[in-house]
Design a protein around this motif. Structure first.
Motif, mmCIF file in Angstrom:
data_model
loop_
_atom_site.group_PDB
_atom_site.id
_atom_site.type_symbol
_atom_site.label_atom_id
_atom_site.label_comp_id
_atom_site.label_asym_id
_atom_site.label_seq_id
_atom_site.Cartn_x
_atom_site.Cartn_y
_atom_site.Cartn_z
ATOM 1 N N GLU A 1 0.743 -1.377 -0.069
ATOM 2 C CA GLU A 1 0.121 -0.031 -0.010
ATOM 3 C C GLU A 1 0.832 1.334 -0.149
ATOM 4 O OE1 GLU A 1 -0.156 -2.265 1.994
ATOM 5 O OE2 GLU A 1 -1.989 -3.383 1.765
ATOM 6 N N LYS A 2 1.871 1.194 0.863
ATOM 7 C CA LYS A 2 2.883 2.398 0.849
ATOM 8 C C LYS A 2 3.341 2.510 -0.754
ATOM 9 C CE LYS A 2 5.078 5.295 3.338
ATOM 10 N NZ LYS A 2 4.578 6.752 3.773
ATOM 11 N N ILE A 3 3.906 1.363 -1.157
ATOM 12 C CA ILE A 3 4.493 1.480 -2.680
ATOM 13 C C ILE A 3 3.468 2.268 -3.618
ATOM 14 C CG2 ILE A 3 5.317 0.418 -4.462
ATOM 15 C CD1 ILE A 3 6.521 -1.575 -2.532
ATOM 16 N N ALA B 1 1.705 6.568 -7.128
ATOM 17 C CA ALA B 1 0.635 7.368 -7.459
ATOM 18 C C ALA B 1 0.868 8.693 -7.421
ATOM 19 C CB ALA B 1 -0.789 6.949 -6.739
ATOM 20 N N TYR B 2 1.600 9.127 -6.248
ATOM 21 C CA TYR B 2 2.034 10.510 -6.023
ATOM 22 C C TYR B 2 2.979 10.859 -7.155
ATOM 23 C CZ TYR B 2 4.581 14.488 -4.147
ATOM 24 O OH TYR B 2 5.277 15.824 -3.707
ATOM 25 N N GLU C 1 9.766 -2.004 -12.751
ATOM 26 C CA GLU C 1 10.874 -1.511 -12.059
ATOM 27 C C GLU C 1 10.963 -0.164 -11.293
ATOM 28 O OE1 GLU C 1 15.548 0.044 -13.607
ATOM 29 O OE2 GLU C 1 13.967 -0.819 -14.924
ATOM 30 N N MET C 2 9.917 0.537 -11.589
ATOM 31 C CA MET C 2 9.563 1.559 -10.886
ATOM 32 C C MET C 2 9.144 1.593 -9.506
ATOM 33 S SD MET C 2 9.673 4.982 -11.142
ATOM 34 C CE MET C 2 9.191 6.283 -9.804
ATOM 35 N N ARG C 3 8.241 0.527 -9.509
ATOM 36 C CA ARG C 3 7.633 -0.004 -8.031
ATOM 37 C C ARG C 3 9.133 -0.635 -7.096
ATOM 38 N NH1 ARG C 3 2.559 -0.648 -6.898
ATOM 39 N NH2 ARG C 3 3.211 -2.440 -5.470
#
Length: 350
Positions: free
Chosen positions: A123-125, A130-131, A156-158
């Motif tokens: 959830e934090k990721i 999203a930000y 990869e971004m995650r």
């Protein structure tokens, strides 16, 4: 031994001999291809430089696009743009940001070996991703930003977001002892800096203002003299006069209230006059901006604040200072632990 076995052995030995000669004697095509595949080969470095590489950390490239994206974020918080920076200042900022990215990559490698000890909730990721996406006007612009930073896809971004969050947890753990502030330390700092922590005199001020810009100053003064006379005679209340006459739109509807002010928060010429007024005696004052009818409603004299009043603020500020230094020192030590694994290139030609 069968004939086929002998043939295979001969071919095998001929291949070994050829490779040995290619590598160590002739420096032939096989060695050339392998050299080109090495992360430190001149050909590969030249190709990656042409794509904007400005550094490598354990063979992993850092591109100018990544540097500029981070720089844009920093300048945005300062209400500045990269395009407005002089060339020398832009190069300086890029070097500062590049050093940060190198330290973060080293930290990422460090944390990777202890990944299980620093779990990050999905959830934090999701929230951080999203930000990040919200900064872009479209998905196409977002994808272009990923390419500019050398990021292949959302997965990869995650991973990078998770790595950054893990780094934050890891770093907080490593420097926790260094940033701990107890009462003994905070009290000692308070005693050493007590004279600088005195609360200056503050005054609650209200005014009626007319600007001199594009007006005859004498006419403005005469008008406010009449208003002041009406206030002093009781014909009109100060607040009503402010609402009817004052050109200070920010406070005319509040009776001209400026609130509690320290001398340093007011324009110098206005402050000098206001801090000489007696309470409850409105007076006409000229400043560089115009004419004012100013009144001091109340005064809080200068005083020495107690430790109890400032304890939380002192501890917070001391912890921030220690945290900054502890992070700097930890990153310096981390860089020293990996000599030769960080390669920097100039920004020339990029």
């Amino acid at each position: 031994m069968s004939k086929s076995f002998v043939v295979r052995m001969v071919v095998w030995w001929l291949l070994i001999i050829y490779l040995a000669l290619d590598f160590f004697v002739f420096k032939g095509p096989v060695k050339g291809e392998i050299d080109n595949m090495r992360s430190d080969s001149d050909e590969l470095v030249a190709a990656m430089r042409a794509q904007g590489m400005v550094a490598r950390v354990y063979g992993k490239p850092i591109y100018l696009g990544q540097v500029d994206r981070r720089l844009d974020e920093r300048l945005w918080r300062m209400d500045q743009k990269r395009a407005d920076l002089p060339a020398k200042q832009l190069e300086m900022w890029r070097k500062v940001v590049l050093e940060e990215l190198i330290d973060e990559e080293l930290m990422r490698i460090k944390v990777r070996f202890n990944q299980g000890e620093y779990p990050v909730a999905e959830e934090k990721i999701d929230q951080q991703l999203a930000y990040f996406k919200a900064r872009f006007a479209s998905d196409e612009e977002y994808q272009q930003a990923l390419v500019a930073q050398g990021i292949e896809n959302d997965e990869e971004m995650r991973y990078r977001i998770a790595a950054q969050l893990q780094q934050d947890i890891y770093l907080a753990e490593k420097i926790s002892d260094a940033v701990a502030i107890d009462d003994e330390l905070a009290i000692a700092w308070f005693e050493q800096n007590k004279s600088e922590l005195a609360q200056p005199e503050s005054r609650r001020v209200r005014h009626i203002f007319i600007a001199k810009l594009n007006k005859d100053s004498a006419v403005v003064k005469q008008r406010l003299e009449q208003v002041l006379g009406n206030i002093e005679s009781g014909q009109i209340d100060f607040a009503d006069a402010a609402a009817a006459v004052s050109e200070d739109a920010a406070n005319k509807s509040r009776g001209g209230e400026l609130g509690w002010m320290h001398e340093g928060r007011l324009p110098e010429d206005f402050a000098q006059a206001v801090f000489q007024l007696e309470t409850g005696q409105p007076r006409l004052i000229e400043s560089s901006l115009g004419w004012h009818i100013a009144e001091v409603v109340a005064v809080n004299p200068a005083r020495q604040a107690s430790y109890d009043e400032l304890a939380d603020e002192i501890k917070s500020n001391l912890a921030d200072m220690r945290r900054t230094e502890a992070i700097r020192q930890y990153r310096a030590n981390l860089r020293a632990m990996h000599p030769g694994k960080v390669v920097l290139f100039s920004f020339d030609g990029l």
